[in-house]
Design a protein around this motif. Structure first.
Motif, PDB file in Angstrom:
ATOM      1  N   THR A   1       0.845  -1.199   0.000  1.00 31.70           N
ATOM      2  CA  THR A   1       0.000   0.000   0.000  1.00 31.70           C
ATOM      3  C   THR A   1       0.878   1.245   0.000  1.00 31.70           C
ATOM      4  O   THR A   1       1.849   1.325   0.760  1.00 31.70           O
ATOM      5  N   ARG A   2       0.536   2.186  -0.854  1.00 33.98           N
ATOM      6  CA  ARG A   2       1.221   3.480  -0.871  1.00 33.98           C
ATOM      7  C   ARG A   2       0.168   4.588  -1.030  1.00 33.98           C
ATOM      8  O   ARG A   2      -0.859   4.400  -1.667  1.00 33.98           O
ATOM      9  N   SER A   3       0.454   5.745  -0.441  1.00 23.23           N
ATOM     10  CA  SER A   3      -0.463   6.890  -0.510  1.00 23.23           C
ATOM     11  C   SER A   3       0.297   8.149  -0.886  1.00 23.23           C
ATOM     12  O   SER A   3       1.491   8.272  -0.615  1.00 23.23           O
ATOM     13  N   LYS A   4      -0.416   9.079  -1.508  1.00 20.25           N
ATOM     14  CA  LYS A   4       0.170  10.375  -1.851  1.00 20.25           C
ATOM     15  C   LYS A   4      -0.938  11.407  -2.004  1.00 20.25           C
ATOM     16  O   LYS A   4      -2.039  11.092  -2.469  1.00 20.25           O
TER      17      LYS A   4
ATOM     18  N   TRP B   1      -8.206   1.233  -5.000  1.00 22.71           N
ATOM     19  CA  TRP B   1      -7.933   2.663  -4.928  1.00 22.71           C
ATOM     20  C   TRP B   1      -8.918   3.305  -3.958  1.00 22.71           C
ATOM     21  O   TRP B   1     -10.101   2.970  -3.951  1.00 22.71           O
TER      22      TRP B   1
ATOM     23  N   LYS C   1      -6.061  12.818  -1.151  1.00 25.93           N
ATOM     24  CA  LYS C   1      -5.194  11.720  -0.720  1.00 25.93           C
ATOM     25  C   LYS C   1      -5.597  10.461  -1.483  1.00 25.93           C
ATOM     26  O   LYS C   1      -6.713   9.970  -1.370  1.00 25.93           O
TER      27      LYS C   1
ATOM     28  N   THR D   1      -4.879   6.529  -2.113  1.00 27.45           N
ATOM     29  CA  THR D   1      -4.268   5.324  -1.547  1.00 27.45           C
ATOM     30  C   THR D   1      -4.389   4.189  -2.554  1.00 27.45           C
ATOM     31  O   THR D   1      -5.488   3.884  -3.031  1.00 27.45           O
ATOM     32  N   TRP D   2      -3.248   3.601  -2.891  1.00 28.67           N
ATOM     33  CA  TRP D   2      -3.170   2.543  -3.902  1.00 28.67           C
ATOM     34  C   TRP D   2      -2.665   1.272  -3.227  1.00 28.67           C
ATOM     35  O   TRP D   2      -1.557   1.231  -2.709  1.00 28.67           O
ATOM     36  N   ARG D   3      -3.509   0.241  -3.230  1.00 29.97           N
ATOM     37  CA  ARG D   3      -3.140  -1.034  -2.610  1.00 29.97           C
ATOM     38  C   ARG D   3      -3.238  -2.148  -3.641  1.00 29.97           C
ATOM     39  O   ARG D   3      -4.146  -2.170  -4.462  1.00 29.97           O
TER      40      ARG D   3
END
Length: 365
Positions: A32-35, A119, A129, A131-133
């Motif tokens: 998981t990453r977020s930006k 997403w 924000k 979030t991609w998992r």
């Protein structure tokens, strides 16, 4: 010489051992990453929701020019999909569920390995924000890459981070870079076209236009019909008070075409009339800004609107021509009554609507 043979043997045994070791390692991952993306939530959601945009921000695609994508009729929303072939992989993506402006769930098949993608979109200070998992299994080639780059989490996580950064830059530059120019009063020639009509709310106009343009293009390909210009939109109704927009997505044809009963595609003919032409260079989302500038020009120059005519948008350069939204060209024509002198429009998209000698052709729905 014998020492050299031993060295080659040791290297060979090492590679075999490494291959066995890597192949026995678990390929499962859950990353998981977020930006924070510096754009409104609806803008970010709509961009990611359309697979045609993925080539502009996914790092593994941008770094490999061998990717060749195939897009079906539906590329956004539930049931949308795309597929690809490259020098190192082949696979496809499919959207399983969508909650507008909130979440998207997808399935990816890459080199026979399946993964799930999620997403999430949330309003926050400075933008959205994202979030991609993703969770699934890596193929052997990806396992080897992960082994030499610090593990699966680092490899997949690095891809996500670079892609999200690309997304932020792409949206910041490509979506927000635009220019509007009022060209002046022109004669827009008429002509034959095929159309598909739809009513919807104002917030759904851009999304539905993209869907219907894609459907119209597939209709032409399926029936082996020749286009006589660029796709365009005719606005029949724009009732902001009741939030009711009625429009037709059209494709110009050289001759009159008879459509068999049962099809949601109809034929039509556009009459020639005088318009104020305005050109938008940039993403479709700025069409309302272009409309406002055109209407202000009409008021300032004391032109009179011709209410019997309908506003038309011609997609002179669109996403099928170039991937960069900042380079798209939309021509907007607002009907006005002619003054003493009227300039003639010689752009390709306007000329493509010229009236030919009518013939009749029949196509199936």
């Amino acid at each position: 010489m014998r020492i050299l043979k031993y060295l080659f043997l040791l290297l060979f045994l090492f590679l075999i051992g490494l291959s066995v070791f890597v192949s026995t390692q678990k390929g499962d991952f859950d990353v998981t990453r977020s930006k924070v993306i510096k754009n409104p939530r609806s803008t970010v959601f709509n961009y990611i929701n359309d697979y045609r945009n993925w080539e502009t921000f996914c790092s593994w695609i941008k770094n490999d020019t061998s990717y060749n994508f195939t897009y079906p009729e539906l590329t956004m929303g539930k049931g949308a999909s795309c597929s690809w072939i490259s020098s190192g992989s082949d696979g496809n993506l499919k959207t399983i569920s969508v909650k507008e402006n909130e979440s998207i769930s997808q399935k990816m098949l890459n080199n026979s390995e399946t993964s799930e993608i999620y997403w999430k979109f949330k309003d926050t200070i400075g933008g959205t924000k994202v979030t991609w998992r993703s969770k699934g299994k890596l193929d052997f080639q990806s396992k080897v890459s992960a082994f030499f780059h610090g593990g699966i989490n680092n490899v997949v996580g690095d891809i996500f981070e670079k892609s999200l950064e690309n997304l932020n830059k792409t949206l910041d530059l490509e979506i927000n870079t635009y220019k509007v120019k009022v060209n002046g009063v022109v004669n827009l020639p008429g002509g034959f076209y095929l159309k598909q009509f739809l009513h919807c709310k104002q917030k759904d106009v851009d999304r539905n236009i993209k869907i219907l343009v894609s459907r119209m293009e597939h209709f032409f390909d399926k029936n082996k019909l020749s286009r006589n210009g660029k796709p365009f939109i005719i606005y029949h109704k724009y009732d902001r008070t009741n939030d009711d927009i009625g429009f037709s997505v059209c494709m110009p044809v050289r001759d009159s075409i008879h459509i068999m009963p049962g099809s949601d595609v109809e034929s039509g003919k556009l009459s020639s009339y005088t318009n104020l032409k305005t050109t938008l260079l940039g993403d479709y989302s700025h069409t309302q800004t272009a409309w406002k500038k055109a209407l202000a020009y009409i008021s300032k120059n004391h032109l009179e609107r011709n209410k019997s005519g309908q506003i038309i948008e011609i997609y002179a350069v669109g996403r099928n021509n170039v991937k960069n939204p900042s380079k798209w060209i939309t021509e907007i024509y607002i009907p006005v009554f002619p003054k003493a002198a009227v300039k003639s429009s010689h752009n390709n998209s306007a000329d493509s609507l010229s009236v030919p000698t009518p013939n009749t052709e029949t196509v199936s729905p």
